[in-house]
Design an enzyme around this catalytic site. Structure first.
Site, PDB file in Angstrom:
ATOM      1  CB  CYS A  33      -0.957   0.012   1.189  1.00 37.82           C
ATOM      2  SG  CYS A  33      -0.123   0.077   2.780  1.00 37.82           S
ATOM      3  CB  CYS A 102      -3.071  -0.984   9.356  1.00 41.08           C
ATOM      4  SG  CYS A 102      -4.021  -1.064   7.818  1.00 41.08           S
TER       5      CYS A 102
HETATM    6 FE1  FES Z   1      -1.593   0.286   4.317  1.00 40.99          FE
HETATM    7 FE2  FES Z   1      -3.311   0.545   6.275  1.00 40.99          FE
HETATM    8  S1  FES Z   1      -3.758   0.236   4.186  1.00 40.99           S
HETATM    9  S2  FES Z   1      -1.170   0.495   6.422  1.00 40.99           S
END
Ligand code: FES
Length: 140
Positions: A33, A102
């Site tokens: 991400c 996360c």
């Molecule tokens: Fe990447 Fe939360 S979506 S740390």
């Protein structure tokens, strides 16, 4: 979808910012991400007296950073190493499955900051903290 605790820590994050004269700084990222979490710790007599974070990421990353700082403040450094992403998730009352990674960043960033603390003192952190791999959104 998100618990009250997650929303509370996301909208009102605790200990956001940096510690200019930190005793340890740890930065980790998630390859998938692209989010980045940076932790700063201040240590006195083996106890974490202050902990702040800077996170460029999603709401769950902000919330997990925020609660992680609260969970390690006032704790002995060797206890802080044991902070698990599971404990972070529990403290937030849960996270959606696709957001569990996360919380892994929160665990890793604390460990990275503690590693840096040991390194600065001339101590090899590996036997104490273990290896910190970049989070790849493992979804655990
Ligand atoms: Fe990447 Fe939360 S979506 S740390």
């Amino acid at each position: 979808m998100y618990t009250e605790q997650v929303m509370e820590h996301f909208t009102n994050p605790r200990n956001m910012g940096e510690i200019p004269d930190a005793d340890g700084v740890g930065e980790v990222g998630n390859a998938k991400c692209g989010d980045i979490m940076k932790m700063f710790i201040k240590v006195d007599n083996g106890v974490i007296t202050d902990c702040k974070f800077k996170t460029y990421g999603c709401g769950s990353a902000i919330a997990t950073s925020s609660i992680a700082t609260e969970m390690v403040k006032g704790r002995k450094i060797e206890d802080a190493i044991g902070l698990s992403n599971k404990a972070v998730v529990e403290a937030l009352g849960g996270l959606p499955p696709h957001k569990i990674h996360c919380s892994v960043l929160a665990e890793q960033s604390i460990k990275a900051a503690v590693s840096d603390y040991y390194r600065r003192r001339g101590i090899d952190p590996l036997p104490i903290v273990g290896e910190i791999h970049e989070c790849e959104g493992c979804g655990i």
